[in-house]
Design an enzyme around this catalytic site. Structure first.
Site, PDB file in Angstrom:
ATOM      1  N   LYS A 140       0.816  -1.235   0.000  1.00 23.02           N
ATOM      2  CA  LYS A 140       0.000   0.000   0.000  1.00 23.02           C
ATOM      3  C   LYS A 140       0.838   1.269   0.000  1.00 23.02           C
ATOM      4  CE  LYS A 140      -2.501  -2.621  -0.642  1.00 23.02           C
ATOM      5  NZ  LYS A 140      -2.887  -2.622  -2.046  1.00 23.02           N
ATOM      6  N   SER A 141       2.056   1.131  -0.494  1.00 27.26           N
ATOM      7  CA  SER A 141       2.953   2.284  -0.555  1.00 27.26           C
ATOM      8  C   SER A 141       3.110   2.826  -1.963  1.00 27.26           C
ATOM      9  CB  SER A 141       4.337   1.893  -0.009  1.00 27.26           C
ATOM     10  OG  SER A 141       4.226   1.503   1.327  1.00 27.26           O
ATOM     11  N   GLY A 142       2.355   2.274  -2.905  1.00 27.75           N
ATOM     12  CA  GLY A 142       2.493   2.707  -4.294  1.00 27.75           C
ATOM     13  C   GLY A 142       3.255   1.702  -5.143  1.00 27.75           C
ATOM     14  N   TRP A 158       1.994   1.291  -8.818  1.00 28.95           N
ATOM     15  CA  TRP A 158       2.393   2.453  -9.630  1.00 28.95           C
ATOM     16  C   TRP A 158       3.880   2.361  -9.973  1.00 28.95           C
ATOM     17  CZ3 TRP A 158       2.039   8.205  -7.601  1.00 28.95           C
ATOM     18  CH2 TRP A 158       2.048   9.069  -8.701  1.00 28.95           C
ATOM     19  N   HIS A 176       8.022  -7.512  -1.154  1.00 28.24           N
ATOM     20  CA  HIS A 176       7.621  -6.760   0.036  1.00 28.24           C
ATOM     21  C   HIS A 176       8.515  -7.126   1.225  1.00 28.24           C
ATOM     22  CE1 HIS A 176       4.169  -4.906  -1.730  1.00 28.24           C
ATOM     23  NE2 HIS A 176       3.479  -6.009  -1.870  1.00 28.24           N
ATOM     24  N   GLY A 217      -5.552   7.260  -4.703  1.00 30.50           N
ATOM     25  CA  GLY A 217      -4.248   7.695  -5.196  1.00 30.50           C
ATOM     26  C   GLY A 217      -3.918   9.137  -4.837  1.00 30.50           C
TER      27      GLY A 217
HETATM   28  P1  A3P Z   1      -5.032   4.462  -1.947  1.00 28.34           P
HETATM   29  O1  A3P Z   1      -5.724   3.262  -1.391  1.00 28.34           O
HETATM   30  O2  A3P Z   1      -4.638   5.439  -0.870  1.00 28.34           O
HETATM   31  O3  A3P Z   1      -5.785   5.129  -3.031  1.00 28.34           O
HETATM   32  P2  A3P Z   1       0.115  -0.719  -3.579  1.00 28.34           P
HETATM   33  O4  A3P Z   1       0.246  -0.714  -5.042  1.00 28.34           O
HETATM   34  O5  A3P Z   1       1.442  -0.695  -2.860  1.00 28.34           O
HETATM   35  O6  A3P Z   1      -0.777  -1.800  -3.115  1.00 28.34           O
HETATM   36  O7  A3P Z   1      -0.544   0.668  -3.170  1.00 28.34           O
HETATM   37  C1  A3P Z   1      -1.876   0.950  -3.492  1.00 28.34           C
HETATM   38  C2  A3P Z   1      -2.081   2.444  -3.376  1.00 28.34           C
HETATM   39  O8  A3P Z   1      -1.461   3.091  -4.495  1.00 28.34           O
HETATM   40  C3  A3P Z   1      -3.551   2.810  -3.401  1.00 28.34           C
HETATM   41  O9  A3P Z   1      -3.672   3.980  -2.588  1.00 28.34           O
HETATM   42  C4  A3P Z   1      -3.762   3.113  -4.863  1.00 28.34           C
HETATM   43  O10 A3P Z   1      -4.893   3.894  -5.152  1.00 28.34           O
HETATM   44  C5  A3P Z   1      -2.462   3.813  -5.203  1.00 28.34           C
HETATM   45  N1  A3P Z   1      -2.164   3.781  -6.636  1.00 28.34           N
HETATM   46  C6  A3P Z   1      -2.239   2.723  -7.487  1.00 28.34           C
HETATM   47  N2  A3P Z   1      -1.910   3.083  -8.720  1.00 28.34           N
HETATM   48  C7  A3P Z   1      -1.641   4.398  -8.695  1.00 28.34           C
HETATM   49  C8  A3P Z   1      -1.274   5.367  -9.686  1.00 28.34           C
HETATM   50  N3  A3P Z   1      -1.122   5.011 -10.950  1.00 28.34           N
HETATM   51  N4  A3P Z   1      -1.073   6.629  -9.296  1.00 28.34           N
HETATM   52  C9  A3P Z   1      -1.227   6.997  -8.002  1.00 28.34           C
HETATM   53  N5  A3P Z   1      -1.583   6.139  -7.015  1.00 28.34           N
HETATM   54  C10 A3P Z   1      -1.783   4.847  -7.359  1.00 28.34           C
END
Ligand code: A3P
Length: 355
Positions: free
Chosen positions: A102-104, A107, A166, A323
């Site tokens: 959940k750190s991005g 992305w 992770h 996001g």
């Molecule tokens: P939120 O739940 O706060 O929206 P991970 O990929 O580590 O599981 O993290 C998921 C988080 O990254 C989620 O945050 C998600 O919405 C966000 N996320 C996924 N793709 C993204 C993107 N292309 N740009 C920005 N944030 C993104």
């Protein structure tokens, strides 16, 4: 240049083969389709070591504490297998993405893949792998593959390989952890208040409907959440990045949000493929940012359908939510936020890492 990735097989962890052009990583699913999958290896030999690990239950999920870090019980045998020689790094060309969940991560997978593979797969091309595959199908999560006994499949990937974990740095094979393998690492961290809210939503959408925010919050504060203690996880990569910035690139989700184009350029420099003037003029950086934007990824069919996981299946669509930075304020009181911040300040004190 072609839009069809060329699969150059490197058998059994062999050194990278070059075909005269920097093709970049092949999307994992495409590479496996070309080579065939491996048979699942038995993991029973690690049962004794796993059952000796401390255990706890988070909601309905059994967790194990491996060398100080909490992982899903379903991943524990694979984590031991990966660390004890299962994952064979190559002397050159390996790039490992690392993060707490959940750190991005999703992305970062998309951005790093699109950046590294841009010569074989121009980001604006309609048949780019990220337009037909989920980012997790482009960049494999080693932890999941090893949990399934399928870790050896990465030995068959062509170089350069782009992979993800992770796991904490100290849970990786010793030569990756100490830097002697040559494997480059890109770590992404995030404000933990937002990460925990993201985790709560994610788990609720994937079968833990009655999970309370309080239970999730408590697990972050006491260090027992998945991958935690989060401060130790971050500190290990932070220290390694300070010691050798050419080996470990330390990114922040909030910084990527603020300046995605700058991050893409930084990624490209770090992996040794800086953008040329011609690429800059042609708008390659903007194309990558656009391809990997939340809106673009969320709209792809591959990200609206399907799921993957071991024991718990995580739907692809659940990786794309808001996001943004600061969503924690919609769910947590200022006092809850301040308490978690204070715990992190205390744990990170003196390291130079400020979240
Ligand atoms: P939120 O739940 O706060 O929206 P991970 O990929 O580590 O599981 O993290 C998921 C988080 O990254 C989620 O945050 C998600 O919405 C966000 N996320 C996924 N793709 C993204 C993107 N292309 N740009 C920005 N944030 C993104």
């Amino acid at each position: 240049m072609t839009n069809t990735p060329e699969v150059v097989l490197a058998s059994g962890g062999a050194p990278p083969r070059h075909d005269g052009r920097a093709a970049g990583p092949v999307a994992f699913k495409d590479a496996v389709a070309a080579t065939g999958d491996v048979d699942a290896a038995p993991l029973e030999q690690y049962d004794a070591v796993v059952s000796a690990m401390p255990a706890r239950v988070f909601h309905s999920l059994k967790m194990r504490q491996n060398q100080g870090y909490w992982v899903l019980d379903a991943w524990a045998r694979g984590a031991v297998a990966m660390q004890r020689g299962g994952f064979v790094p190559r002397a050159a060309g390996d790039v490992l993405l690392a993060s707490l969940p959940k750190s991005g991560t999703t992305w970062l997978k998309a951005l790093a893949f699109a950046t590294m593979a841009r010569r074989a797969s121009p980001p604006a091309s309609p048949d780019h792998p990220l337009r037909r595959l989920n980012p997790h199908d482009c960049v494999p999560l080693l932890d999941r593959l090893f949990a399934l006994g399928r870790g050896a499949v990465v030995d068959e990937l062509p170089s350069p390989r782009l992979m993800c974990t992770h796991m904490a740095l100290s849970l990786l094979p010793p030569t990756v952890a100490d830097g002697t393998s040559g494997c480059k690492i890109i770590y992404i961290c995030r404000d933990q208040k937002d990460a925990l809210v993201s985790m709560w939503h994610f788990l609720k959408r994937n079968g833990l409907q009655d999970l309370s925010l309080q239970e999730t919050y408590d697990s972050f504060c006491d260090g027992t959440c998945f991958g935690g203690p989060v401060w130790d996880h971050m500190l290990e990569y932070w220290k390694a990045s300070n010691e050798d910035p050419a080996r470990v690139l330390f990114l922040r989700y909030e910084q990527v949000l603020q300046d995605p184009a700058g991050t893409v350029r930084e990624l490209a420099r770090f992996v040794g493929q800086p953008f040329t003037g011609a690429e800059e003029d042609a708008g390659a950086v903007a194309d990558i940012v656009e391809l990997c934007s939340l809106e673009s990824l969320r709209s792809q069919r591959a990200n609206r359908e399907g799921a993957q996981g071991v024991f718990v299946k995580f739907s692809h669509e659940s990786y794309f939510r808001k996001g943004v930075a600061g969503d924690w304020m919609s769910h947590m009181s200022p006092e809850m936020g301040e308490r978690l911040d204070a715990i992190l300040r205390d744990r990170l004190d003196g390291s130079g890492l400020v979240l």
